[in-house]
Design a protein around this motif. Structure first.
Motif, PDB file in Angstrom:
ATOM      1  N   MET A  88       0.818  -1.201   0.000  1.00  0.00           N
ATOM      2  CA  MET A  88       0.000   0.000   0.000  1.00  0.00           C
ATOM      3  C   MET A  88       0.862   1.265   0.000  1.00  0.00           C
ATOM      4  O   MET A  88       0.496   2.286  -0.537  1.00  0.00           O
ATOM      5  N   SER A  89       2.036   1.152   0.645  1.00  0.00           N
ATOM      6  CA  SER A  89       2.891   2.326   0.756  1.00  0.00           C
ATOM      7  C   SER A  89       3.627   2.634  -0.542  1.00  0.00           C
ATOM      8  O   SER A  89       4.162   3.717  -0.714  1.00  0.00           O
ATOM      9  N   VAL A  90       3.638   1.612  -1.487  1.00  0.00           N
ATOM     10  CA  VAL A  90       4.379   1.827  -2.728  1.00  0.00           C
ATOM     11  C   VAL A  90       3.592   2.694  -3.698  1.00  0.00           C
ATOM     12  O   VAL A  90       4.143   3.512  -4.408  1.00  0.00           O
ATOM     13  N   ARG A  91       2.273   2.545  -3.717  1.00  0.00           N
ATOM     14  CA  ARG A  91       1.455   3.243  -4.702  1.00  0.00           C
ATOM     15  C   ARG A  91       1.550   4.767  -4.600  1.00  0.00           C
ATOM     16  O   ARG A  91       1.713   5.442  -5.629  1.00  0.00           O
ATOM     17  N   PRO A  92       1.438   5.357  -3.402  1.00  0.00           N
ATOM     18  CA  PRO A  92       1.611   6.831  -3.327  1.00  0.00           C
ATOM     19  C   PRO A  92       2.981   7.281  -3.833  1.00  0.00           C
ATOM     20  O   PRO A  92       3.104   8.317  -4.488  1.00  0.00           O
ATOM     21  N   TRP A  93       3.991   6.472  -3.555  1.00  0.00           N
ATOM     22  CA  TRP A  93       5.342   6.832  -3.993  1.00  0.00           C
ATOM     23  C   TRP A  93       5.432   6.802  -5.517  1.00  0.00           C
ATOM     24  O   TRP A  93       6.023   7.678  -6.140  1.00  0.00           O
ATOM     25  N   ILE A  94       4.810   5.777  -6.113  1.00  0.00           N
ATOM     26  CA  ILE A  94       4.811   5.682  -7.572  1.00  0.00           C
ATOM     27  C   ILE A  94       4.048   6.866  -8.187  1.00  0.00           C
ATOM     28  O   ILE A  94       4.476   7.465  -9.182  1.00  0.00           O
ATOM     29  N   ALA A  95       2.891   7.194  -7.571  1.00  0.00           N
ATOM     30  CA  ALA A  95       2.112   8.319  -8.076  1.00  0.00           C
ATOM     31  C   ALA A  95       2.906   9.623  -8.004  1.00  0.00           C
ATOM     32  O   ALA A  95       2.891  10.442  -8.941  1.00  0.00           O
ATOM     33  N   GLN A  96       3.641   9.810  -6.911  1.00  0.00           N
ATOM     34  CA  GLN A  96       4.449  11.022  -6.777  1.00  0.00           C
ATOM     35  C   GLN A  96       5.537  11.087  -7.847  1.00  0.00           C
ATOM     36  O   GLN A  96       5.799  12.149  -8.437  1.00  0.00           O
ATOM     37  N   CYS A  97       6.146   9.925  -8.107  1.00  0.00           N
ATOM     38  CA  CYS A  97       7.178   9.895  -9.141  1.00  0.00           C
ATOM     39  C   CYS A  97       6.594  10.220 -10.516  1.00  0.00           C
ATOM     40  O   CYS A  97       7.201  10.940 -11.315  1.00  0.00           O
ATOM     41  N   LEU A  98       5.406   9.664 -10.780  1.00  0.00           N
ATOM     42  CA  LEU A  98       4.771   9.932 -12.063  1.00  0.00           C
ATOM     43  C   LEU A  98       4.442  11.408 -12.229  1.00  0.00           C
ATOM     44  O   LEU A  98       4.689  12.005 -13.284  1.00  0.00           O
ATOM     45  N   TRP A  99       3.865  11.987 -11.169  1.00  0.00           N
ATOM     46  CA  TRP A  99       3.531  13.407 -11.247  1.00  0.00           C
ATOM     47  C   TRP A  99       4.789  14.278 -11.380  1.00  0.00           C
ATOM     48  O   TRP A  99       4.797  15.279 -12.079  1.00  0.00           O
ATOM     49  N   PHE A 100       5.844  13.870 -10.698  1.00  0.00           N
ATOM     50  CA  PHE A 100       7.103  14.610 -10.799  1.00  0.00           C
ATOM     51  C   PHE A 100       7.653  14.539 -12.218  1.00  0.00           C
ATOM     52  O   PHE A 100       8.140  15.528 -12.773  1.00  0.00           O
ATOM     53  N   ALA A 101       7.545  13.325 -12.824  1.00  0.00           N
ATOM     54  CA  ALA A 101       8.018  13.164 -14.195  1.00  0.00           C
ATOM     55  C   ALA A 101       7.192  14.008 -15.158  1.00  0.00           C
ATOM     56  O   ALA A 101       7.728  14.622 -16.089  1.00  0.00           O
ATOM     57  N   VAL A 102       5.863  14.028 -14.932  1.00  0.00           N
ATOM     58  CA  VAL A 102       5.001  14.853 -15.779  1.00  0.00           C
ATOM     59  C   VAL A 102       5.361  16.332 -15.634  1.00  0.00           C
ATOM     60  O   VAL A 102       5.450  17.077 -16.626  1.00  0.00           O
ATOM     61  N   ALA A 103       5.589  16.773 -14.392  1.00  0.00           N
ATOM     62  CA  ALA A 103       5.942  18.175 -14.160  1.00  0.00           C
ATOM     63  C   ALA A 103       7.257  18.533 -14.847  1.00  0.00           C
ATOM     64  O   ALA A 103       7.399  19.594 -15.464  1.00  0.00           O
ATOM     65  N   CYS A 104       8.232  17.617 -14.763  1.00  0.00           N
ATOM     66  CA  CYS A 104       9.520  17.871 -15.415  1.00  0.00           C
ATOM     67  C   CYS A 104       9.348  17.937 -16.929  1.00  0.00           C
ATOM     68  O   CYS A 104       9.958  18.780 -17.610  1.00  0.00           O
ATOM     69  N   GLY A 105       8.507  17.013 -17.452  1.00  0.00           N
ATOM     70  CA  GLY A 105       8.264  17.034 -18.879  1.00  0.00           C
ATOM     71  C   GLY A 105       7.623  18.329 -19.344  1.00  0.00           C
ATOM     72  O   GLY A 105       8.004  18.901 -20.370  1.00  0.00           O
ATOM     73  N   LEU A 106       6.635  18.804 -18.587  1.00  0.00           N
ATOM     74  CA  LEU A 106       5.978  20.062 -18.941  1.00  0.00           C
ATOM     75  C   LEU A 106       6.952  21.238 -18.843  1.00  0.00           C
ATOM     76  O   LEU A 106       6.906  22.159 -19.662  1.00  0.00           O
ATOM     77  N   LEU A 107       7.816  21.204 -17.828  1.00  0.00           N
ATOM     78  CA  LEU A 107       8.797  22.278 -17.674  1.00  0.00           C
ATOM     79  C   LEU A 107       9.764  22.305 -18.853  1.00  0.00           C
ATOM     80  O   LEU A 107      10.092  23.366 -19.386  1.00  0.00           O
ATOM     81  N   VAL A 108      10.218  21.117 -19.281  1.00  0.00           N
ATOM     82  CA  VAL A 108      11.118  21.045 -20.436  1.00  0.00           C
ATOM     83  C   VAL A 108      10.411  21.528 -21.698  1.00  0.00           C
ATOM     84  O   VAL A 108      10.973  22.274 -22.512  1.00  0.00           O
ATOM     85  N   ALA A 109       9.137  21.114 -21.863  1.00  0.00           N
ATOM     86  CA  ALA A 109       8.376  21.548 -23.031  1.00  0.00           C
ATOM     87  C   ALA A 109       8.200  23.059 -23.055  1.00  0.00           C
ATOM     88  O   ALA A 109       8.319  23.696 -24.107  1.00  0.00           O
ATOM     89  N   ALA A 110       7.928  23.632 -21.886  1.00  0.00           N
ATOM     90  CA  ALA A 110       7.785  25.085 -21.803  1.00  0.00           C
ATOM     91  C   ALA A 110       9.090  25.777 -22.193  1.00  0.00           C
ATOM     92  O   ALA A 110       9.095  26.792 -22.891  1.00  0.00           O
ATOM     93  N   GLY A 111      10.219  25.218 -21.748  1.00  0.00           N
ATOM     94  CA  GLY A 111      11.509  25.797 -22.104  1.00  0.00           C
ATOM     95  C   GLY A 111      11.790  25.715 -23.589  1.00  0.00           C
ATOM     96  O   GLY A 111      12.326  26.650 -24.190  1.00  0.00           O
ATOM     97  N   LEU A 112      11.400  24.579 -24.206  1.00  0.00           N
ATOM     98  CA  LEU A 112      11.615  24.421 -25.643  1.00  0.00           C
ATOM     99  C   LEU A 112      10.731  25.363 -26.456  1.00  0.00           C
ATOM    100  O   LEU A 112      11.122  25.809 -27.537  1.00  0.00           O
ATOM    101  N   LEU A 113       9.549  25.651 -25.944  1.00  0.00           N
ATOM    102  CA  LEU A 113       8.636  26.533 -26.662  1.00  0.00           C
ATOM    103  C   LEU A 113       8.959  28.004 -26.466  1.00  0.00           C
ATOM    104  O   LEU A 113       8.495  28.855 -27.226  1.00  0.00           O
ATOM    105  N   GLN A 114       9.742  28.334 -25.425  1.00  0.00           N
ATOM    106  CA  GLN A 114      10.010  29.733 -25.112  1.00  0.00           C
ATOM    107  C   GLN A 114      10.706  30.446 -26.268  1.00  0.00           C
ATOM    108  O   GLN A 114      10.371  31.568 -26.631  1.00  0.00           O
ATOM    109  N   GLY A 115      11.707  29.767 -26.864  1.00  0.00           N
ATOM    110  CA  GLY A 115      12.439  30.388 -27.967  1.00  0.00           C
ATOM    111  C   GLY A 115      11.561  30.700 -29.167  1.00  0.00           C
ATOM    112  O   GLY A 115      11.532  31.847 -29.638  1.00  0.00           O
ATOM    113  N   PRO A 116      10.832  29.702 -29.711  1.00  0.00           N
ATOM    114  CA  PRO A 116       9.950  30.005 -30.848  1.00  0.00           C
ATOM    115  C   PRO A 116       8.884  31.052 -30.539  1.00  0.00           C
ATOM    116  O   PRO A 116       8.569  31.893 -31.391  1.00  0.00           O
TER     117      PRO A 116
END
Length: 281
Positions: A1-29
């Motif tokens: 039971m304790s693993v699922r929240p940790w996995i969810a946090q990692c997934l959300w962190f990965a999504v946030a990092c992905g969005l941050l990278v995408a925002a950085g790539l779009l900033q120049g254009p």
């Protein structure tokens, strides 16, 4: 039971990092498109020419909004108390906090040229506040917002209605002061008919100007146009002669001409003839 929240946090962190990278790539254009559409000046001209504006606009949005609201209230209070210079300083600060908001420049220029000016009494005070409104738009608001039609309209309206018409009882003072500024810059109009005077000034009106916002307004005389003038042998010889007396081809030469020239147009606006005490003069 304790693993699922940790996995969810990692997934959300990965999504946030992905969005941050995408925002950085779009900033120049996005920035390139904004410059192509002239929504911003190329080369980050605001940061280069107005470092204080670039610094103030880095404040967090929520904090900046609260501070701007306070400054608006305080500026109005100072104006109503007759503390016009203090109100003007706050107005300039508000404009620097919101440099891309045309309504801010429009309001404060109108406030100076129309409201504060009529609250003063002497001709010098009245003209000072009208010219402050002109300079706020011409030298600051429009260069930062070159596609804002309302700022051009406001500037034109000051000239047309405030100075050109008779709605203000001191309109003749404004006309005289503006004519004096133009005569200092362009020289006295030649004697003759209106058509002849217009024709005499036509070469000035038709002169090419460097309108690149990265260079425009940085120096009183545009270096490119000065280089064109100095290619003329007569102008180059004159500049060399002036250099021998430590006089440069810049605004100081314009001041010297207006102070010492014996030209009738320049002499007629002086109280007395020039007194030449040194060879340099």
């Amino acid at each position: 039971m304790s693993v699922r929240p940790w996995i969810a946090q990692c997934l959300w962190f990965a999504v946030a990092c992905g969005l941050l990278v995408a925002a950085g790539l779009l900033q120049g254009p996005m920035q390139q498109q904004r410059q192509q559409q002239e929504f911003t000046s190329p080369g980050d001209v605001v940061a280069q020419n107005h470092p204080e504006v670039a610094l103030l606009t880095t404040a967090p949005g929520g904090l900046r909004a609260l501070l701007v609201n306070y400054l608006w209230i305080r500026a109005e209070q100072l104006k109503n108390q007759g503390r016009f210079f203090d109100a003007m300083q706050l107005a300039e600060l508000i404009c620097k906090f919101q440099p891309r908001f045309a309504g801010v420049w429009s309001f404060h220029s109108w406030n100076m040229a129309w409201n504060i000016s009529v609250a003063t009494h002497t001709p010098a005070e009245r003209w000072m506040w009208v010219s402050n409104g002109i300079r706020l738009l011409r030298d600051n608001g429009i260069p930062l917002n070159p596609r804002s039609l309302i700022l051009y309209k406001d500037l034109g309206w000051i000239f047309f209605s405030k100075m050109g018409q008779t709605t203000d009882e001191m309109h003749k003072v404004y006309k005289q002061r503006w004519a004096a500024e133009m005569q200092r810059l362009l020289g006295a109009p030649p004697a003759g008919t209106t058509a002849q005077v217009i024709e005499a000034f036509r070469p000035i009106a038709a002169a090419p100007l460097d309108k690149d916002p990265r260079r425009q307004g940085l120096k009183p005389i545009q270096p490119g146009q000065l280089a064109v003038l100095l290619r003329d042998p007569g102008v180059a010889a004159y500049a060399e002669l002036l250099a021998g007396y430590d006089v440069r081809v810049d605004e100081s030469l314009l001041d010297a001409y207006n102070r010492y020239s014996l030209d009738d147009g320049a002499a007629m606006v002086r109280v007395g003839p020039p007194v030449l005490k040194t060879e340099r003069q």
